[in-house]
Motif scaffolding. Structure first.
Motif: not given
Length: 85
Positions: A56-65
């Motif tokens: 599970q990948i998060f970039i900044g506040d965004a949940h990438v998936g």
């Protein structure tokens, strides 16, 4: 570059693929191994709206998936903008 967090498990080929893509981009990330479960797994479940697969990948506040989602962003030419590259 944006702050990146990736939740992984040992021996996960999708985790390896996602980390390789981020490495190829020169992106630094915080890896959280949830192989043994525990509070970090619960943290991931909360942040990922109950998604249980890794990575599970998060970039900044965004949940990438997951890995496929990250690869799709790259394929569509949208990953660099998220990374702030």
């Amino acid at each position: 570059m944006a702050n990146i967090t990736i939740y992984t498990k040992a021996f996960c080929p999708y985790c390896t693929r996602a980390k390789r893509l981020l490495d190829d981009k020169g992106a630094a990330y915080d890896e959280i191994d949830i192989t043994m479960g525990g509070p970090k797994r619960q943290e991931m479940l909360g942040r990922a709206n109950g998604r249980t697969t890794v990575p599970q990948i998060f970039i900044g506040d965004a949940h990438v998936g997951g890995s496929d989602d990250l690869a799709a962003l790259e394929r569509d030419g949208r990953l660099d903008a998220l990374l702030g590259a």
